[in-house]
Design an enzyme around this catalytic site. Structure first.
Site, PDB file in Angstrom:
ATOM      1  N   ASN A   1      59.734  49.898  10.192  1.00 21.14           N
ATOM      2  CA  ASN A   1      58.705  49.224   9.399  1.00 21.14           C
ATOM      3  C   ASN A   1      57.392  49.425  10.145  1.00 21.14           C
ATOM      4  OD1 ASN A   1      57.040  47.591   7.898  1.00 21.14           O
ATOM      5  ND2 ASN A   1      58.317  45.761   8.049  1.00 21.14           N
TER       6      ASN A   1
ATOM      7  N   LYS B   1      57.645  48.481  14.006  1.00 22.40           N
ATOM      8  CA  LYS B   1      58.819  47.648  14.240  1.00 22.40           C
ATOM      9  C   LYS B   1      60.067  48.463  13.909  1.00 22.40           C
ATOM     10  CE  LYS B   1      56.298  43.423  13.065  1.00 22.40           C
ATOM     11  NZ  LYS B   1      56.208  42.250  12.153  1.00 22.40           N
TER      12      LYS B   1
ATOM     13  N   ARG C   1      60.698  50.998   5.244  1.00 21.47           N
ATOM     14  CA  ARG C   1      60.016  50.161   4.264  1.00 21.47           C
ATOM     15  C   ARG C   1      58.789  50.918   3.769  1.00 21.47           C
ATOM     16  NH1 ARG C   1      55.871  45.208   5.180  1.00 21.47           N
ATOM     17  NH2 ARG C   1      55.743  44.491   3.022  1.00 21.47           N
TER      18      ARG C   1
ATOM     19  N   HIS D   1      56.760  42.587  -2.089  1.00 17.55           N
ATOM     20  CA  HIS D   1      57.724  41.810  -1.298  1.00 17.55           C
ATOM     21  C   HIS D   1      59.129  41.864  -1.909  1.00 17.55           C
ATOM     22  CE1 HIS D   1      53.973  39.482   0.104  1.00 17.55           C
ATOM     23  NE2 HIS D   1      54.416  40.186   1.138  1.00 17.55           N
TER      24      HIS D   1
ATOM     25  N   HIS E   1      57.493  33.825  -0.971  1.00 18.62           N
ATOM     26  CA  HIS E   1      57.456  34.563   0.293  1.00 18.62           C
ATOM     27  C   HIS E   1      56.087  34.291   0.912  1.00 18.62           C
ATOM     28  CE1 HIS E   1      58.261  38.026   3.055  1.00 18.62           C
ATOM     29  NE2 HIS E   1      56.943  37.989   3.103  1.00 18.62           N
TER      30      HIS E   1
ATOM     31  N   GLY F   1      53.779  34.372   4.161  1.00 24.28           N
ATOM     32  CA  GLY F   1      53.506  34.878   5.495  1.00 24.28           C
ATOM     33  C   GLY F   1      52.059  35.319   5.547  1.00 24.28           C
TER      34      GLY F   1
ATOM     35  N   ARG G   1      43.494  38.506   2.803  1.00 26.15           N
ATOM     36  CA  ARG G   1      43.284  38.964   1.430  1.00 26.15           C
ATOM     37  C   ARG G   1      43.029  37.768   0.515  1.00 26.15           C
ATOM     38  NH1 ARG G   1      48.736  42.313   1.106  1.00 26.15           N
ATOM     39  NH2 ARG G   1      49.097  41.447   3.188  1.00 26.15           N
TER      40      ARG G   1
ATOM     41  N   ASP H   1      45.691  33.204  11.002  1.00 29.83           N
ATOM     42  CA  ASP H   1      47.016  32.770  11.441  1.00 29.83           C
ATOM     43  C   ASP H   1      47.217  31.298  11.086  1.00 29.83           C
ATOM     44  OD1 ASP H   1      49.303  31.938  12.905  1.00 29.83           O
ATOM     45  OD2 ASP H   1      48.996  33.553  14.355  1.00 29.83           O
ATOM     46  N   MET H   2      48.166  31.015  10.228  1.00 30.16           N
ATOM     47  CA  MET H   2      48.413  29.642   9.800  1.00 30.16           C
ATOM     48  C   MET H   2      48.768  28.732  10.966  1.00 30.16           C
ATOM     49  SD  MET H   2      48.412  27.537   7.264  1.00 30.16           S
ATOM     50  CE  MET H   2      48.531  28.440   5.710  1.00 30.16           C
ATOM     51  N   ARG H   3      49.410  29.265  11.989  1.00 26.74           N
ATOM     52  CA  ARG H   3      49.766  28.437  13.147  1.00 26.74           C
ATOM     53  C   ARG H   3      48.523  27.905  13.834  1.00 26.74           C
ATOM     54  NH1 ARG H   3      53.629  33.048  15.508  1.00 26.74           N
ATOM     55  NH2 ARG H   3      51.740  34.164  14.836  1.00 26.74           N
TER      56      ARG H   3
ATOM     57  N   GLY I   1      57.439  34.024   7.098  1.00 30.17           N
ATOM     58  CA  GLY I   1      57.113  33.358   8.363  1.00 30.17           C
ATOM     59  C   GLY I   1      56.611  31.939   8.202  1.00 30.17           C
ATOM     60  N   ILE I   2      55.699  31.699   7.251  1.00 30.88           N
ATOM     61  CA  ILE I   2      55.180  30.354   7.009  1.00 30.88           C
ATOM     62  C   ILE I   2      56.212  29.511   6.280  1.00 30.88           C
ATOM     63  CG2 ILE I   2      53.391  29.017   5.842  1.00 30.88           C
ATOM     64  CD1 ILE I   2      51.512  31.426   6.190  1.00 30.88           C
TER      65      ILE I   2
ATOM     66  N   GLU J   1      64.434  41.575   5.581  1.00 35.93           N
ATOM     67  CA  GLU J   1      64.111  42.824   4.900  1.00 35.93           C
ATOM     68  C   GLU J   1      64.759  44.025   5.582  1.00 35.93           C
ATOM     69  OE1 GLU J   1      59.589  42.123   3.430  1.00 35.93           O
ATOM     70  OE2 GLU J   1      60.105  41.394   5.429  1.00 35.93           O
TER      71      GLU J   1
END
Length: 465
Positions: free
Chosen positions: A8, A15, A92, A180, A207, A209, A240, A282-284, A327-328, A378
């Site tokens: 990916n 990855k 992917r 996705h 989904h 992330g 985005r 980054d949501m974190r 992820g989120i 995935e």
């Protein structure tokens, strides 16, 4: 043991995961890793079955300045230090366009077709294709399978598939694709396993992330999605904007005088949570920030998800379950709680304790809409598709696969001599080991031809990649 490699590739990282093929074609994840910081601070990391580290190595930025260079670093490590020579590679690929509705064996003709969609997914497509191109050049005998994020949604009905634009534009491929899909396909399969009665009903999967979208499932089939022609549409994402009036784009071009490339960079790299918060994509980081702009970005994210949940529920004619993934979606207790509150009108009732512990089912018994957390995978989905395609496991697609394989053999008649006979012998043994006798016999013919003529330098199945 025979293995598959899953790749990916992104703009700044590659990855990869390795899956062993066991009896009855069972897949076992052997390791996963990545080369990140490409062109800046390159770093190779990988871990084994129990998460224990296998390698953590840094490189000078000149050594790993591109995606092909990162692939070479990863494959050299796999080959020389892990003795891994995969029998096939699964990739992917974000955009399959109107032609590619299922995983496809890649030859040069397929690659050329997929390159047409680079402008539709500029953050992903060129990087997804770069490793494929490298391996086609250097290891033409190594089967490569492209697995598309758009494929899962290609069964949409006309009303969900089209824009209200002239027919010739639709005919040339301007339509609502959805993305996705590999994630949705995996989650759908897991939902069938853990809650088959729910999977056969009306389900929304979110989904969530850095990239985010939602999908409406009816009897485990995609019927609607928040994304469309490109991966810009729908929900706000890390960088985005999600849904935006096309007039904004015209305004940027006509009134602000931006070039097309500048508008593209703005929409793909400088909008979304990053723009709303002025802090981070980054949501974190946003969840831990005390800045009110961060709180607003989170509120906006949850609000738009609530709006689209209403749209997708309308497409389904009601709602039986809502599934969080990505992820989120898998990791943020706060975001799941905020979204669940916006689903109360549909009958959803969150169980706070179950949510805090991230149990698979996080709704109360009295909830009219079941709420689930289902981690996605995935890479495993890509490995399954790759193995199915090279083994001919799906009779539905056998005719198309034979044609694709024949094209590949015709296209690679000359480069095939760059392979060594020793490499082919290893590959033939592995193919026989997993029961692919027909493939093994075909390669034996090639091996005998090579033994009668000049052969290139020896190397493993990932040599020079």
């Amino acid at each position: 043991m025979a293995t598959l490699l899953v790749v990916n590739a992104g703009s700044s990282s590659v990855k990869f995961q390795v899956f062993a093929i066991g009896e009855a074609h069972a897949l076992t994840r052997e390791l996963k890793g990545q080369v990140d910081g490409i062109g800046t601070n390159p770093r190779l990391r990988a871990s084994g079955l129990a998460g224990h580290p296998l390698v953590d190595r840094t490189f000078a930025k000149e050594e790993v300045a591109s995606v092909p260079a990162a692939l070479q670093v990863a494959s050299a490590w796999l080959r020389t230090e892990r003795n891994i020579e995969p029998i096939a590679v699964g990739h992917r690929v974000v955009h399959g366009g109107p032609k590619h509705r299922e995983p496809t064996l890649v030859d040069r003709s397929v690659l050329a077709d997929l390159e047409r969609y680079v402008s539709l997914a500029p953050l992903h497509q060129p990087n997804n294709l770069a490793p494929i191109r490298v391996l086609l050049d250097r290891q033409p005998l190594l089967p490569q399978v492209a697995c598309f994020d758009t494929a899962f949604h290609r069964g949409h009905g006309p009303a969900a598939d089209r824009y209200a634009i002239p027919e010739p534009l639709y005919a040339e491929g301007v339509r609502r694709y959805g993305f996705h899909g590999l994630s949705y396909e995996y989650v759908t399969g897991r939902l069938i396993e853990i809650a088959p009665e729910v999977a056969s009903g009306r389900v929304i999967v979110a989904h969530l992330g850095s990239g985010a979208s939602m999908c409406a499932l009816s009897d485990s089939r995609s019927v609607e999605s928040t994304m469309g022609f490109t991966a810009l549409d729908g929900l706000p994402m890390g960088t985005r904007p999600g849904q935006i009036d096309p007039g904004v784009v015209l305004y940027l071009l006509q009134e602000k005088g931006l070039r097309v490339s500048e508008v593209q960079d703005l929409l793909y790299r400088d909008c979304g949570l990053k723009a709303l918060s002025g802090i981070s994509n980054d949501m974190r980081e946003l969840e831990t920030s005390v800045d009110p702009r961060a709180a607003f970005a989170i509120e906006y994210f949850e609000y738009r998800i609530g709006l689209y949940a209403g749209m997708l529920a309308a497409a389904l004619g009601g709602l039986d379950a809502f599934v969080f993934t990505g992820g989120i979606g898998e990791n943020s207790v706060r975001i799941r709680d905020g979204i669940a509150q916006r689903l109360v009108w549909l009958g959803a009732k969150l169980d706070p304790a179950a949510n805090a512990s991230a149990k698979p089912l996080i709704s109360r018994n009295a909830s009219a809409v079941a709420l689930y957390v289902v981690p996605t995978d995935e890479e495993l989905m890509i490995a399954r598709h790759t193995l199915a395609l090279i083994s001919g496991a799906s009779s539905k697609r056998s005719g198309e696969r034979e044609m694709s394989g024949e094209r590949a053999r015709r296209d690679e008649t000359v480069p095939v001599q760059e392979q060594s006979s020793g490499d082919l012998t290893k590959l033939i043994r592995k193919l026989r080991w997993i029961g692919l006798e027909d493939h093994a016999r075909s390669l034996e013919l090639i091996e005998r031809t090579l033994s009668r003529g000049p052969s290139g330098p020896a190397g493993g199945a990932m040599t020079g990649a």
